[in-house]
Design a protein around this motif. Structure first.
Motif, PDB file in Angstrom:
ATOM      1  N   ALA A   4      -6.890   0.698 -15.451  1.00 16.54           N
ATOM      2  CA  ALA A   4      -5.747   1.074 -14.616  1.00 16.54           C
ATOM      3  C   ALA A   4      -5.751   2.582 -14.379  1.00 16.54           C
ATOM      4  CB  ALA A   4      -4.441   0.649 -15.279  1.00 16.54           C
ATOM      5  N   ARG A   5      -5.411   2.975 -13.153  1.00 10.96           N
ATOM      6  CA  ARG A   5      -5.389   4.391 -12.789  1.00 10.96           C
ATOM      7  C   ARG A   5      -3.940   4.848 -12.633  1.00 10.96           C
ATOM      8  NH1 ARG A   5      -9.376   7.068 -10.303  1.00 10.96           N
ATOM      9  NH2 ARG A   5      -8.121   7.631  -8.492  1.00 10.96           N
ATOM     10  N   PRO A   6      -3.582   5.936 -13.309  1.00 10.99           N
ATOM     11  CA  PRO A   6      -2.204   6.413 -13.225  1.00 10.99           C
ATOM     12  C   PRO A   6      -1.998   7.410 -12.090  1.00 10.99           C
ATOM     13  CG  PRO A   6      -3.364   7.648 -14.896  1.00 10.99           C
ATOM     14  CD  PRO A   6      -4.362   6.652 -14.323  1.00 10.99           C
ATOM     15  N   SER A   7      -0.787   7.453 -11.589  1.00 14.20           N
ATOM     16  CA  SER A   7      -0.373   8.468 -10.618  1.00 14.20           C
ATOM     17  C   SER A   7       1.136   8.609 -10.734  1.00 14.20           C
ATOM     18  CB  SER A   7      -0.782   8.083  -9.187  1.00 14.20           C
ATOM     19  OG  SER A   7      -0.196   6.841  -8.824  1.00 14.20           O
ATOM     20  N   PHE A   8       1.674   9.632 -10.067  1.00 13.34           N
ATOM     21  CA  PHE A   8       3.113   9.850 -10.070  1.00 13.34           C
ATOM     22  C   PHE A   8       3.666   9.711  -8.657  1.00 13.34           C
ATOM     23  CE2 PHE A   8       2.122  11.954 -14.076  1.00 13.34           C
ATOM     24  CZ  PHE A   8       3.174  11.526 -14.875  1.00 13.34           C
ATOM     25  N   VAL A   9       4.836   9.098  -8.577  1.00 18.23           N
ATOM     26  CA  VAL A   9       5.581   9.009  -7.324  1.00 18.23           C
ATOM     27  C   VAL A   9       6.837   9.860  -7.484  1.00 18.23           C
ATOM     28  CG1 VAL A   9       6.670   7.492  -5.648  1.00 18.23           C
ATOM     29  CG2 VAL A   9       4.757   6.647  -7.017  1.00 18.23           C
ATOM     30  N   THR A  10       7.056  10.775  -6.558  1.00 14.43           N
ATOM     31  CA  THR A  10       8.230  11.644  -6.619  1.00 14.43           C
ATOM     32  C   THR A  10       9.393  10.979  -5.893  1.00 14.43           C
ATOM     33  OG1 THR A  10       6.800  13.598  -6.652  1.00 14.43           O
ATOM     34  CG2 THR A  10       9.117  13.951  -6.117  1.00 14.43           C
ATOM     35  N   VAL A  11      10.528  10.896  -6.575  1.00 13.45           N
ATOM     36  CA  VAL A  11      11.751  10.340  -5.994  1.00 13.45           C
ATOM     37  C   VAL A  11      12.840  11.399  -6.109  1.00 13.45           C
ATOM     38  CG1 VAL A  11      11.053   7.971  -6.556  1.00 13.45           C
ATOM     39  CG2 VAL A  11      12.472   9.253  -8.174  1.00 13.45           C
ATOM     40  N   SER A  12      14.006  11.108  -5.552  1.00  8.43           N
ATOM     41  CA  SER A  12      15.046  12.133  -5.508  1.00  8.43           C
ATOM     42  C   SER A  12      15.521  12.547  -6.894  1.00  8.43           C
ATOM     43  CB  SER A  12      16.227  11.640  -4.672  1.00  8.43           C
ATOM     44  OG  SER A  12      16.742  10.421  -5.182  1.00  8.43           O
ATOM     45  N   ALA A  13      15.422  11.659  -7.881  1.00 10.71           N
ATOM     46  CA  ALA A  13      15.901  11.965  -9.233  1.00 10.71           C
ATOM     47  C   ALA A  13      14.779  12.358 -10.186  1.00 10.71           C
ATOM     48  CB  ALA A  13      16.657  10.765  -9.805  1.00 10.71           C
ATOM     49  N   ASP A 225      -5.172  -7.900   2.582  1.00 16.29           N
ATOM     50  CA  ASP A 225      -6.327  -7.608   1.744  1.00 16.29           C
ATOM     51  C   ASP A 225      -6.307  -6.229   1.122  1.00 16.29           C
ATOM     52  OD1 ASP A 225      -7.488 -10.082   2.327  1.00 16.29           O
ATOM     53  OD2 ASP A 225      -8.314  -9.305   4.204  1.00 16.29           O
ATOM     54  N   ASP A 226      -5.514  -5.333   1.650  1.00 18.82           N
ATOM     55  CA  ASP A 226      -5.606  -3.938   1.237  1.00 18.82           C
ATOM     56  C   ASP A 226      -4.514  -3.580   0.239  1.00 18.82           C
ATOM     57  OD1 ASP A 226      -7.749  -3.509   2.939  1.00 18.82           O
ATOM     58  OD2 ASP A 226      -6.439  -3.027   4.627  1.00 18.82           O
ATOM     59  N   GLY A 227      -4.943  -2.986  -0.871  1.00 14.48           N
ATOM     60  CA  GLY A 227      -3.990  -2.458  -1.827  1.00 14.48           C
ATOM     61  C   GLY A 227      -3.501  -1.082  -1.384  1.00 14.48           C
ATOM     62  N   PRO A 228      -2.549  -0.521  -2.094  1.00 10.05           N
ATOM     63  CA  PRO A 228      -2.007   0.783  -1.714  1.00 10.05           C
ATOM     64  C   PRO A 228      -2.976   1.905  -2.055  1.00 10.05           C
ATOM     65  CG  PRO A 228      -1.081   0.089  -3.798  1.00 10.05           C
ATOM     66  CD  PRO A 228      -1.930  -1.055  -3.306  1.00 10.05           C
ATOM     67  N   THR A 229      -2.826   3.017  -1.393  1.00 12.34           N
ATOM     68  CA  THR A 229      -3.513   4.249  -1.768  1.00 12.34           C
ATOM     69  C   THR A 229      -2.675   4.947  -2.824  1.00 12.34           C
ATOM     70  OG1 THR A 229      -4.444   4.468   0.449  1.00 12.34           O
ATOM     71  CG2 THR A 229      -4.391   6.450  -0.930  1.00 12.34           C
ATOM     72  N   LEU A 230      -3.318   5.404  -3.895  1.00 12.34           N
ATOM     73  CA  LEU A 230      -2.554   6.074  -4.942  1.00 12.34           C
ATOM     74  C   LEU A 230      -1.806   7.261  -4.348  1.00 12.34           C
ATOM     75  CD1 LEU A 230      -4.918   6.165  -8.049  1.00 12.34           C
ATOM     76  CD2 LEU A 230      -2.932   4.730  -7.677  1.00 12.34           C
ATOM     77  N   PRO A 231      -0.519   7.366  -4.583  1.00 10.71           N
ATOM     78  CA  PRO A 231       0.242   8.471  -3.989  1.00 10.71           C
ATOM     79  C   PRO A 231      -0.071   9.788  -4.678  1.00 10.71           C
ATOM     80  CG  PRO A 231       1.632   7.214  -5.482  1.00 10.71           C
ATOM     81  CD  PRO A 231       0.317   6.477  -5.399  1.00 10.71           C
ATOM     82  N   SER A 232       0.194  10.876  -3.976  1.00 12.42           N
ATOM     83  CA  SER A 232       0.140  12.209  -4.567  1.00 12.42           C
ATOM     84  C   SER A 232       1.558  12.652  -4.875  1.00 12.42           C
ATOM     85  CB  SER A 232      -0.521  13.208  -3.607  1.00 12.42           C
ATOM     86  OG  SER A 232      -1.867  12.848  -3.365  1.00 12.42           O
ATOM     87  N   ALA A 233       1.751  13.211  -6.056  1.00 14.61           N
ATOM     88  CA  ALA A 233       3.088  13.669  -6.431  1.00 14.61           C
ATOM     89  C   ALA A 233       3.499  14.853  -5.560  1.00 14.61           C
ATOM     90  CB  ALA A 233       3.110  14.072  -7.899  1.00 14.61           C
ATOM     91  N   ARG A 234       4.742  14.853  -5.098  1.00 22.09           N
ATOM     92  CA  ARG A 234       5.253  15.979  -4.331  1.00 22.09           C
ATOM     93  C   ARG A 234       5.774  17.051  -5.273  1.00 22.09           C
ATOM     94  NH1 ARG A 234       8.303  12.096  -1.822  1.00 22.09           N
ATOM     95  NH2 ARG A 234      10.217  13.166  -2.471  1.00 22.09           N
ATOM     96  N   PRO A 235       5.512  18.320  -4.967  1.00 23.26           N
ATOM     97  CA  PRO A 235       6.078  19.392  -5.794  1.00 23.26           C
ATOM     98  C   PRO A 235       7.603  19.320  -5.808  1.00 23.26           C
ATOM     99  CG  PRO A 235       4.388  20.249  -4.320  1.00 23.26           C
ATOM    100  CD  PRO A 235       4.663  18.838  -3.886  1.00 23.26           C
TER     101      PRO A 235
END
Length: 520
Positions: A4-13, A225-235
């Protein structure tokens, strides 16, 4: 665990961490409160071929941010934003045990299935809660948390205190350890999340609860057929987290500041960059500060093979390449000071200035003694016995130098940290897991005396008064260029109980040096 590959998703909180594995149409996984997101993600890939599994660490646990107020609505809002931000809107949801009421509140998803819901409803009926998880000076709260997690898997959820004869396969020691670390990041938040979800489960109208073997049929055929692209965390303001791919693996970063000259800050072994919060916030007001976890430590990839300081220095240069940093400064402490030194020697044309805090300068005999005795194995076991070893190892590191020399002459001038502080350091050690010692060993094997004269960039060598390696202020002087700054600092900013004024004065010393001109 791998895959599994980790990434971060930036949300308002804040930010939520996402783990993705597999290929094909996406499936959102809410792992519940007794299994780690990474474990849930990887275990489902074999059961759901042709799909990309995307497991979200629930708000407040693991590396995910906590909601300001822990309510079902605030948690669901963060999850909904993360699902949209990761391009997962409309995907089906697999929500384990206590995550079921969260899945039912998500407005932007497809079909929902609830493995483990029968057990969660039984927990709600009997009012099952975690034990008191307040940090204790003896570390027993970690044992209590481990026992809670294990019992939730092992015991009959109806409360008979017998081993359950049905249910998902029992987790192995590695899987229990992964959830132990996930829940242990913020035990109070874990307990609050449990309470909120348990109450909501108790109020649910009953839903079908398929077994893991029934999941594929419950979800039906994949759509697309297509999975998501790993998101990039927003500053964002303050410290934020991200991942970046390096040749040796995926590096986890803590970052602060979005403008100004870049500074790469390098932590001490054996954990990751979490203790550098004061440094990141203090210097991040005027520059972009990036603090990676070494490959093999913290939340970075943990390959189980030997490493040396030269390779870790190369990792730093490759990190700069990945972030498009043509020039940058370096700050490093203890093991991190050696990595900074090596990176500056390898890339003198790109490094402007370097701060070396207390680099180890050890005699060959002392280094050999450390290499023979300093690294007890930390192997997860099914009863959580390793947790007491980790707790007392970290505790004794504050009491003696080296920790295993328990005698009056080896006593350090540091107080034992408060239990909450020590808890965070132990969780950091457990996050590095069985590879915690790799970078540590590399530091004790490194010939600092031979390498220091090769440094060709402006350097500040410093140490705080309580640092067991402060003798570097004297021993390094003849090995450095004539214009090197040798300075005793009021504090070691990542140590406990250093005082806000001393920390501020120390960071100001770093700032003055780093703001000076580079010399080519």
């Amino acid at each position: 665990m791998s895959g599994a590959r980790p990434s971060f998703v930036t949300v308002s909180a804040g930010q939520l961490r996402l783990w993705c594995a597999g290929h094909g149409a996406p499936v959102i996984v809410l792992p519940g409160l007794i299994r780690a997101a990474q474990v849930a993600c990887e275990s489902l890939t074999a059961l759901l071929p042709g799909r990309t599994l995307c497991a979200i660490e629930l708000p407040g646990i693991g590396a995910s941010s906590s909601p300001a107020i822990c309510t079902l609505d605030s948690i669901a809002q963060m999850l909904a934003e993360a699902i949209d931000g990761a391009g997962l809107a409309g995907a089906p949801v697999v929500a384990f045990d206590l995550a079921a009421p969260l899945a039912l509140r998500l407005p932007n998803v497809g079909q929902r299935v609830f493995p483990g819901l029968d057990a969660a409803c039984a927990w709600a009926k009997q009012g099952l809660q975690p034990p008191d998880l307040s940090a204790r000076d003896d570390g027993a709260h970690l044992t209590a948390l481990f026992a809670h997690l294990r019992d939730c898997h092992v015991l009959d959820p109806e409360g008979s205190r017998c081993a359950a004869r049905a249910g998902a396969p029992l987790p192995d020691a590695e899987a229990l350890d992964a959830m132990m670390v996930t829940a242990g990041f913020r035990p109070a938040q874990y307990a609050a999340l449990w309470a909120v979800c348990l109450e909501a489960v108790g109020a649910l109208v009953r839903h079908p609860s398929p077994t893991l073997d029934q999941l594929a049929n419950a979800l039906g055929d994949p759509v697309g057929d297509d999975g998501p692209t790993l998101p990039s965390a927003r500053p964002q303001a303050g410290i934020w987290r991200d991942y970046v791919d390096l040749p040796r693996g995926r590096a986890h970063l803590r970052r602060c500041g979005m403008t100004g000259r870049a500074l790469i800050a390098l932590h001490s072994a054996p954990a990751g960059s979490a203790p550098l919060g004061h440094l990141l916030e203090g210097l991040g007001s005027s520059r972009s500060v990036i603090a990676p976890d070494f490959i093999g430590n913290g939340d970075s990839t943990r390959p189980d093979h030997p490493v040396d300081i030269a390779r870790l220095g190369q990792d730093v240069i490759e990190l700069a390449d990945a972030l498009n940093l043509q020039e940058f400064d370096l700050w490093g402490t203890h093991t991190g000071a050696l990595v900074a030194l090596e990176a500056a020697i390898q890339a003198p044309g790109r490094v402007g200035r370097v701060v070396l805090e207390a680099p180890p300068l050890l005699s060959p005999a002392f280094a050999a003694d450390l290499l023979a005795n300093y690294f007890p194995p930390l192997e997860p076991d099914g009863w959580g016995l390793y947790l007491q070893k980790a707790w007392n190892l970290r505790r004794d590191m504050f009491l003696f130098w080296p920790w295993y020399r328990m005698e009056r002459a080896a006593a350090r001038p540091l107080p034992v940290p408060e239990a909450d502080f020590l808890h965070d350091w132990v969780i950091g050690l457990l996050t590095s897991g069985r590879t915690y010692h790799r970078s540590y060993r590399a530091a004790f094997e490194y010939d600092t005396r031979e390498r220091l004269p090769h440094l060709r960039v402006p350097v500040m060598l410093c140490a705080g008064p309580a640092d067991m390696l402060a003798d570097a202020l004297v021993t390094a002087r003849p090995l450095l260029r004539d214009d090197a700054v040798i300075a005793a600092t009021p504090a070691t900013v990542w140590y406990p109980e250093q005082g806000q004024q001393a920390i501020a004065e120390t960071i100001a010393m770093y700032q003055r040096f780093l703001d000076g001109p580079s010399i080519r």
